[in-house]
Write a protein that holds these residues in place. Sequence first.
Motif, mmCIF file in Angstrom:
data_model
loop_
_atom_site.group_PDB
_atom_site.id
_atom_site.type_symbol
_atom_site.label_atom_id
_atom_site.label_comp_id
_atom_site.label_asym_id
_atom_site.label_seq_id
_atom_site.Cartn_x
_atom_site.Cartn_y
_atom_site.Cartn_z
ATOM 1 N N ALA A 147 0.818 -1.396 -0.136
ATOM 2 C CA ALA A 147 -0.294 0.294 0.358
ATOM 3 C C ALA A 147 0.992 1.495 -0.340
ATOM 4 C CB ALA A 147 -1.189 0.771 0.683
ATOM 5 N N MET A 148 1.665 0.792 0.404
ATOM 6 C CA MET A 148 3.061 2.294 0.864
ATOM 7 C C MET A 148 3.504 2.621 -0.750
ATOM 8 S SD MET A 148 4.708 1.204 4.512
ATOM 9 C CE MET A 148 6.240 2.744 4.494
ATOM 10 N N PHE A 160 -9.620 12.501 -5.423
ATOM 11 C CA PHE A 160 -9.897 11.767 -4.574
ATOM 12 C C PHE A 160 -9.527 10.559 -5.317
ATOM 13 C CE2 PHE A 160 -13.939 8.942 -2.512
ATOM 14 C CZ PHE A 160 -13.782 8.929 -1.702
ATOM 15 N N ASP A 161 -10.701 10.494 -6.379
ATOM 16 C CA ASP A 161 -11.335 9.356 -7.334
ATOM 17 C C ASP A 161 -9.659 8.894 -7.863
ATOM 18 O OD1 ASP A 161 -10.475 11.902 -8.605
ATOM 19 O OD2 ASP A 161 -10.579 11.168 -10.967
ATOM 20 N N LEU A 162 -8.543 9.438 -7.620
ATOM 21 C CA LEU A 162 -7.086 8.929 -7.721
ATOM 22 C C LEU A 162 -6.541 8.253 -6.575
ATOM 23 C CD1 LEU A 162 -5.347 11.173 -9.882
ATOM 24 C CD2 LEU A 162 -6.824 9.335 -10.990
ATOM 25 N N VAL A 163 -6.994 7.820 -5.000
ATOM 26 C CA VAL A 163 -6.306 8.065 -4.682
ATOM 27 C C VAL A 163 -7.809 6.730 -3.389
ATOM 28 C CG1 VAL A 163 -4.898 10.133 -3.997
ATOM 29 C CG2 VAL A 163 -6.831 9.578 -3.557
ATOM 30 N N PRO A 168 -8.154 4.144 3.709
ATOM 31 C CA PRO A 168 -9.488 2.640 4.912
ATOM 32 C C PRO A 168 -10.509 2.866 4.461
ATOM 33 C CG PRO A 168 -8.387 4.769 6.454
ATOM 34 C CD PRO A 168 -7.906 5.201 5.051
ATOM 35 N N SER A 169 -11.320 2.118 4.877
ATOM 36 C CA SER A 169 -13.005 1.626 3.843
ATOM 37 C C SER A 169 -13.282 2.961 5.156
ATOM 38 C CB SER A 169 -12.904 0.345 4.497
ATOM 39 O OG SER A 169 -13.007 0.106 5.759
ATOM 40 N N LYS A 184 -4.444 14.821 3.080
ATOM 41 C CA LYS A 184 -4.264 15.121 4.486
ATOM 42 C C LYS A 184 -4.374 13.424 4.851
ATOM 43 C CE LYS A 184 -5.372 16.509 8.842
ATOM 44 N NZ LYS A 184 -5.621 14.842 9.432
ATOM 45 N N ALA A 185 -5.852 13.196 4.613
ATOM 46 C CA ALA A 185 -6.261 11.059 4.435
ATOM 47 C C ALA A 185 -5.184 10.643 3.767
ATOM 48 C CB ALA A 185 -7.425 11.534 3.990
ATOM 49 N N VAL A 186 -4.707 11.116 2.410
ATOM 50 C CA VAL A 186 -3.329 10.076 2.219
ATOM 51 C C VAL A 186 -2.215 10.564 2.990
ATOM 52 C CG1 VAL A 186 -2.127 9.477 0.171
ATOM 53 C CG2 VAL A 186 -4.752 10.753 -0.332
ATOM 54 N N HIS A 187 -1.891 11.047 3.850
ATOM 55 C CA HIS A 187 -0.874 11.431 4.138
ATOM 56 C C HIS A 187 -0.867 10.499 5.426
ATOM 57 C CE1 HIS A 187 -0.438 15.708 2.602
ATOM 58 N NE2 HIS A 187 0.233 14.774 2.094
ATOM 59 N N ASP A 188 -2.212 10.977 6.443
ATOM 60 C CA ASP A 188 -2.677 9.688 7.636
ATOM 61 C C ASP A 188 -2.314 8.269 7.552
ATOM 62 O OD1 ASP A 188 -2.581 11.962 8.811
ATOM 63 O OD2 ASP A 188 -5.075 12.137 9.026
ATOM 64 N N ALA A 189 -3.184 8.293 6.032
ATOM 65 C CA ALA A 189 -3.198 6.561 5.667
ATOM 66 C C ALA A 189 -1.383 6.265 5.635
ATOM 67 C CB ALA A 189 -3.518 6.442 4.249
ATOM 68 N N TYR A 190 -0.234 6.790 4.738
ATOM 69 C CA TYR A 190 0.264 6.576 4.995
ATOM 70 C C TYR A 190 1.575 6.672 5.794
ATOM 71 C CZ TYR A 190 5.593 6.009 3.331
ATOM 72 O OH TYR A 190 7.057 6.161 2.954
#
Length: 312
Positions: A147-148, A160-163, A168-169, A184-190
């Motif tokens: 995932a990383m 949003f459509d790309l990432v 997370p669900s 920010k959501a992508v950064h937090d997920a990583y």
Amino acid sequence: ESLTEDRREFGDGTPYSWNVHKKWCEHENFGIRHTGAMPTDYKISQIRFDVFHGRSAMVKVITKHIRNLFEGLPRNVTLFAAFLKKLPSWDSYVIDPWISNGPNSRLKGRHTASFTNNIPQCIILLKDIAPAAMVNSLCECLSAFFAMSKILSFMRIDQFDLVQHVLPSNTDVSAESTPEDVAKAVHDAYEQLAKKLREHGLRSFMTNRRTGDKETFYVHVLTNYIPGIMRETYKRHKLGVRIFSMERFEYKNYTPKQVLNKRTNGKIRSNIVLQSMRVLQILFNCSYFDPVAEMKRRKVMDEMRVELYKKQ
């Protein structure tokens, strides 16, 4: 066309041109030189790590760990080697050293890419052929790294459509969210994935005799430095860390080494004659690096090495 659209979005109406891009890189985007670079010129806060080499280093470390796990288990070695042979670009030239538990220096970018893309199948195989206690933590590491790697490959991380497939669900963002919230959501997920990789890595490939004694620099970068660099990159450029490339650095790094090796006795501490320094200066000022031509040259050289190996 996508790059032209991106340029238009940022206020530049001219279409993207590969040739214009190369010329700009040659005259404006100077590579870092390992000879004569002063700390005052290259601040540590401006250093950006190359994510391509980071992912390649991770694959080498993990495949080496898997081979060490299977030491004394010939059936497992045979089954995993059969899996590797099914991957694109993996052949006996790179698999034989893995089977013999030798160095994996023959692995190139295409090998690490195909392994990374097939990590889900690798996890299934490991759980099937080895006891859970042996591979559970490693499989968690592989899942996080998979995932990383997808996040590291994003150039645009605020759409949003790309990432959405890496989020997370239970994420709070949606197609209606602002680009900043999506990023920010992508950064937090990583960051959560990096913590997961480190937590389970310390129980598997990062530990030999003492906890963490096999942690490599690239592993440390991916888990500790990249989260902060990722946020800073978006703050500065509104883009992902994929924008950073080491190709020009690698070329500029390669050039002086060749000059030093061919025009001196190879000892860095010895006196370097003035003529060699002049050649070095000419190469830096006048050389034109064509990445496409260099990739073709390396591909031909790799194919020649494989053919020679097969004839042995």
